[in-house]
Motif scaffolding. Sequence first.
Motif, PDB file in Angstrom:
ATOM      1  N   TYR A  77      37.741  32.435  31.333  1.00  0.00           N
ATOM      2  CA  TYR A  77      37.489  31.007  31.095  1.00  0.00           C
ATOM      3  C   TYR A  77      38.660  30.351  30.358  1.00  0.00           C
ATOM      4  N   ARG A  78      39.116  29.240  30.912  1.00  0.00           N
ATOM      5  CA  ARG A  78      40.284  28.547  30.353  1.00  0.00           C
ATOM      6  C   ARG A  78      39.976  27.045  30.244  1.00  0.00           C
ATOM      7  N   PRO A  79      39.705  26.548  29.029  1.00  0.00           N
ATOM      8  CA  PRO A  79      39.401  25.121  28.876  1.00  0.00           C
ATOM      9  C   PRO A  79      40.558  24.239  29.369  1.00  0.00           C
ATOM     10  N   PRO A 144      40.913  25.597  38.311  1.00  0.00           N
ATOM     11  CA  PRO A 144      39.935  26.653  38.622  1.00  0.00           C
ATOM     12  C   PRO A 144      39.329  27.376  37.418  1.00  0.00           C
ATOM     13  N   HIS A 145      40.161  27.793  36.469  1.00  0.00           N
ATOM     14  CA  HIS A 145      39.603  28.584  35.361  1.00  0.00           C
ATOM     15  C   HIS A 145      38.716  27.753  34.437  1.00  0.00           C
ATOM     16  N   SER A 146      38.836  26.410  34.477  1.00  0.00           N
ATOM     17  CA  SER A 146      38.005  25.570  33.600  1.00  0.00           C
ATOM     18  C   SER A 146      36.546  25.546  34.054  1.00  0.00           C
ATOM     19  N   ALA A 150      36.555  31.780  37.517  1.00  0.00           N
ATOM     20  CA  ALA A 150      37.799  32.397  38.006  1.00  0.00           C
ATOM     21  C   ALA A 150      38.275  33.445  37.017  1.00  0.00           C
ATOM     22  N   ILE A 151      38.883  34.497  37.547  1.00  0.00           N
ATOM     23  CA  ILE A 151      39.499  35.507  36.665  1.00  0.00           C
ATOM     24  C   ILE A 151      40.885  35.880  37.192  1.00  0.00           C
ATOM     25  N   ASP A 152      41.725  36.311  36.268  1.00  0.00           N
ATOM     26  CA  ASP A 152      42.974  36.987  36.593  1.00  0.00           C
ATOM     27  C   ASP A 152      42.756  38.433  36.181  1.00  0.00           C
ATOM     28  N   CYS A 153      43.025  39.368  37.097  1.00  0.00           N
ATOM     29  CA  CYS A 153      42.686  40.764  36.802  1.00  0.00           C
ATOM     30  C   CYS A 153      43.652  41.742  37.433  1.00  0.00           C
ATOM     31  N   GLY A 214      48.234  32.737  46.932  1.00  0.00           N
ATOM     32  CA  GLY A 214      49.585  33.037  46.451  1.00  0.00           C
ATOM     33  C   GLY A 214      49.644  33.942  45.231  1.00  0.00           C
ATOM     34  N   GLU A 215      48.483  34.465  44.778  1.00  0.00           N
ATOM     35  CA  GLU A 215      48.464  35.303  43.571  1.00  0.00           C
ATOM     36  C   GLU A 215      47.502  36.468  43.790  1.00  0.00           C
ATOM     37  N   TRP A 216      48.031  37.700  43.818  1.00  0.00           N
ATOM     38  CA  TRP A 216      47.160  38.851  44.112  1.00  0.00           C
ATOM     39  C   TRP A 216      46.103  39.050  43.030  1.00  0.00           C
ATOM     40  N   TRP A 217      46.323  38.533  41.835  1.00  0.00           N
ATOM     41  CA  TRP A 217      45.457  38.824  40.683  1.00  0.00           C
ATOM     42  C   TRP A 217      44.369  37.777  40.451  1.00  0.00           C
ATOM     43  N   HIS A 218      44.413  36.636  41.144  1.00  0.00           N
ATOM     44  CA  HIS A 218      43.482  35.529  40.854  1.00  0.00           C
ATOM     45  C   HIS A 218      42.327  35.516  41.868  1.00  0.00           C
ATOM     46  N   PHE A 219      41.106  35.561  41.331  1.00  0.00           N
ATOM     47  CA  PHE A 219      39.903  35.523  42.171  1.00  0.00           C
ATOM     48  C   PHE A 219      38.907  34.532  41.579  1.00  0.00           C
TER      49      PHE A 219
HETATM   50 ZN    ZN Z   1      43.998  32.637  37.628  1.00  0.00          ZN
END
Ligand code: ZN
Length: 254
Positions: A77-79, A144-146, A150-153, A214-219
């Motif tokens: 989570y990203r405000p 997205p993260h707001s 969404a997560i980066d993993c 464009g980012e393998w880590w973002h879902f």
């Molecule tokens: Zn992300």
Amino acid sequence: MRTDYLNIPIRDCGEPLQEIPESAFPRVTPHPYRAVGAPYAGSPWRLRSGALSALYRAQSLLSARRPGWRIALFDAYRPLAVQHFMVWDAFRREAQAMGCFTSLASCVGPDALERLDPEIYALLAPKVYRFWGIPDPDPCRPPPHSTGAAIDCKLVDGEGRDVPMGGPVDDFTDCAIPDFFASALPGTPEYLYHQNRELLVSAMTQAGFAQHVGEWWHFSIGDQMWAYALGAEHALYGRIPDAAIGAPAPTGLD
Ligand SMILES: [Zn+2]
Ligand SMILES: C[C@@H](N)C(=O)N[C@H](C)C(=O)O
């Protein structure tokens, strides 16, 4: 900049944010954006309840194929205020790399820069927004993260070691493209990177997530990017209002 997903309507289902248990999902510590001073009011390790359930499903699918391996979190989570802070930081880094940082000194954010120096803005914005969501305060266009969906993993093995993916999370180069190593030959390290990326994406997508192109880590699951990827009529999650989480009003949003 791919922003078509931001036109998807949102019908927020109202699910609450829940803390992601560290016992189930290891975390990158210190939190990478907190470490650079991003203005968090609460825990970044939170997700909407439905997204957290999906993450558990993904972990089960992964464990069935690689016992002991785990999905490790880089960010969740990203405000909006944090998105703004990180995006403006990225603008300044890009400007410095290009040797054109003078006009940024008198600005508080991307919108001010666009008004003050549209040419510099036009040079920098595509580089930054290739990897970062736009910190738009319009509730119809949330980063997205707001949304808390969404997560980066990444993956870690049974001993907690990073599984090689061909680069770290937030590697802002072409290596970030999910299929970057798709044409690697068997027996090469690049082949292994691709197999590991395939493993991550298959566990995540079978659990219901969509991957950033464009980012393998973002879902994400249930947000506009997810709805766009799956052809859904509307998204299930919009931005969590700052007031709902006791966060201070974002500063520097211009
Ligand atoms: Zn992300
Ligand atoms: C920058 C990266 N960690 C990320 O999360 N990118 C997405 C697109 C975002 O900023 O929402």
